[in-house]
Design an enzyme around this catalytic site. Sequence first.
Site, mmCIF file in Angstrom:
data_model
loop_
_atom_site.group_PDB
_atom_site.id
_atom_site.type_symbol
_atom_site.label_atom_id
_atom_site.label_comp_id
_atom_site.label_asym_id
_atom_site.label_seq_id
_atom_site.Cartn_x
_atom_site.Cartn_y
_atom_site.Cartn_z
ATOM 1 N N PHE A 156 -4.361 11.248 -1.318
ATOM 2 C CA PHE A 156 -5.039 12.362 -0.637
ATOM 3 C C PHE A 156 -6.047 13.058 -1.543
ATOM 4 O O PHE A 156 -6.515 14.145 -1.220
ATOM 5 C CB PHE A 156 -4.010 13.374 -0.122
ATOM 6 C CG PHE A 156 -3.049 12.757 0.856
ATOM 7 C CD1 PHE A 156 -3.446 12.470 2.152
ATOM 8 C CD2 PHE A 156 -1.770 12.401 0.464
ATOM 9 C CE1 PHE A 156 -2.569 11.868 3.060
ATOM 10 C CE2 PHE A 156 -0.882 11.803 1.358
ATOM 11 C CZ PHE A 156 -1.288 11.538 2.660
ATOM 12 N N CYS A 266 -14.683 8.369 3.400
ATOM 13 C CA CYS A 266 -13.347 8.448 4.012
ATOM 14 C C CYS A 266 -13.360 8.922 5.461
ATOM 15 O O CYS A 266 -12.918 8.189 6.349
ATOM 16 C CB CYS A 266 -12.473 9.363 3.172
ATOM 17 S SG CYS A 266 -12.461 8.893 1.447
ATOM 18 N N ARG A 334 -22.156 7.247 0.053
ATOM 19 C CA ARG A 334 -21.692 6.551 1.258
ATOM 20 C C ARG A 334 -21.620 7.523 2.443
ATOM 21 O O ARG A 334 -21.033 8.583 2.333
ATOM 22 C CB ARG A 334 -20.329 5.894 1.009
ATOM 23 C CG ARG A 334 -20.473 4.617 0.197
ATOM 24 C CD ARG A 334 -19.132 4.022 -0.137
ATOM 25 N NE ARG A 334 -18.418 4.800 -1.130
ATOM 26 C CZ ARG A 334 -17.189 4.521 -1.555
ATOM 27 N NH1 ARG A 334 -16.536 3.495 -1.053
ATOM 28 N NH2 ARG A 334 -16.605 5.255 -2.477
#
Length: 467
Positions: A156, A266, A334
């Site tokens: 996480f 993510c 990204r």
Amino acid sequence: MSRVTIFGAGYVGVPTAAHFARTHKVTVYDPDAEKISTIRQVIENRSDELHIHEKDLIELLRENNENILLTNSLEKALKNPEFIFIAVGTPPNEKGRANLKYVCEVAEQIAEHLTNDCIVLNKSTVPPGTAYLVQDIISNGLKKDVKVAVGSCPEFLAEGTAVEDLRTPDRIVYGCDDSEALDKITHFFTYLQRRDSLCPMTTLSSELTKYAANAMLATKISFMNSLALLCDTIGANVREVQEGIGRDQRIGSKFLNASMGYGGSCFPKDTLAIAEYAVLQEVPLSIIESTIKINNHTTDYFYNKIAEDFQGNLENTNFIIWGIGFKARTDDLRESKPVEIARRLMDNGAHIHVYDTVPGALNNFKQENTKYSDRFTLHHDQYEMFSNEIDGLIIGNEHEKFRNPDMAKLTSMRHKYIYDGKNILNNYIIRYLTKEQFQYKSVGKDSVVNGRDKTKLVNFLRDKYMD
Ligand code: UGA
């Protein structure tokens, strides 16, 4: 002290290795010899350049140097580990499904080379059930008669704060259906974290928790982004609404910042992946599908504010973007929203001046945008590009350096537009800028400048709410 091997020397593998090495013996394996050599040179004080940018990571690696072995040899990596953590990439395919190729390759290598009993935990973000697939590959391929239990231990940590997130996590989630192995994993983590932060569970729950956490956080942002659009329409201020709801501890104040959309490696990938997984399981998660749609729509909304100010004609315009990383303090581009905005502007004839506090972000922008090479200029100074040829300043991420700009240095702009893609300028600064003839645009707090049309709202209510 346990013997641990981590597969994958990337954004998750390297910080995790440095953290585990506080109390365990850690081997980091990556087939990429150059990556391994880069880390080795950093650990041995021969270089200060890592292939990933992460605050305090170099110091932590050096501090725990004695407990870290780096290798690109499978034999060394699989020589007697008690725990193996898989931290390799799961890049999405065109349908948004996580590609399990690299995870499965590691499973095959483990089966081929392992000669002792071991617990294998997957840290890569994967569709629920992957640990069973890994178990299957290992059990079928083992060359020696050893016992391997496979489970899940999702990560996480957030980029940019990885070292701190690992040191003081809200919780450590791990799952394994083998209760003996689960106890051993608990024991492993008690050397590293407070016991009350440990969160053991079944394998599938642990795997799903990872997707659920990212989807929930992304949904909080999309929820605020949809409110932001309503705020701009009626004249409310999304920051004030955020404050008002965030103080309710049941809601919580974090991840409520409306913005031009969430990005990174993510949230976009994991929301798509869980939505696609649920469709394949025939239990569609329409709330997450909406989260994704809202995210894309908010970026369009923000881009259109810029385009409309120039009547859709961006030919020969010049914009500055402060902050090109998908968030502050990262070189990772990204799914970066500022990059998306930059490309859309360049596609429509604009020239972009890019500044970021992380030099690696600028290098990556250069490398990933060769197609546009004559359409942008990179800057290592936050203010050097201001001139009477600049048409707008776009704030791309939430770095503190952008919160309180040196106003005097902005005044030379030809068109004084400020587009705050992360809503970080406070009302005092916005009012000051407005007095100085700047036009401020945001995602949900345009009312600070535009005020609100009370008569319009009163008429609206009279018309629609009084039968
Ligand atoms: C995220 C999660 O926060 C981590 O817990 C998780 O481990 C990680 O994904 C992962 O799956 O590996 P990360 O992508 O590094 O971490 O970055 P975040 O800080 O979560 O930010 C993601 C995006 O959301 C950024 O573009 C950020 O600007 C945006 N954001 C964040 C908002 O627009 N509003 C907010 O209130 C918070």
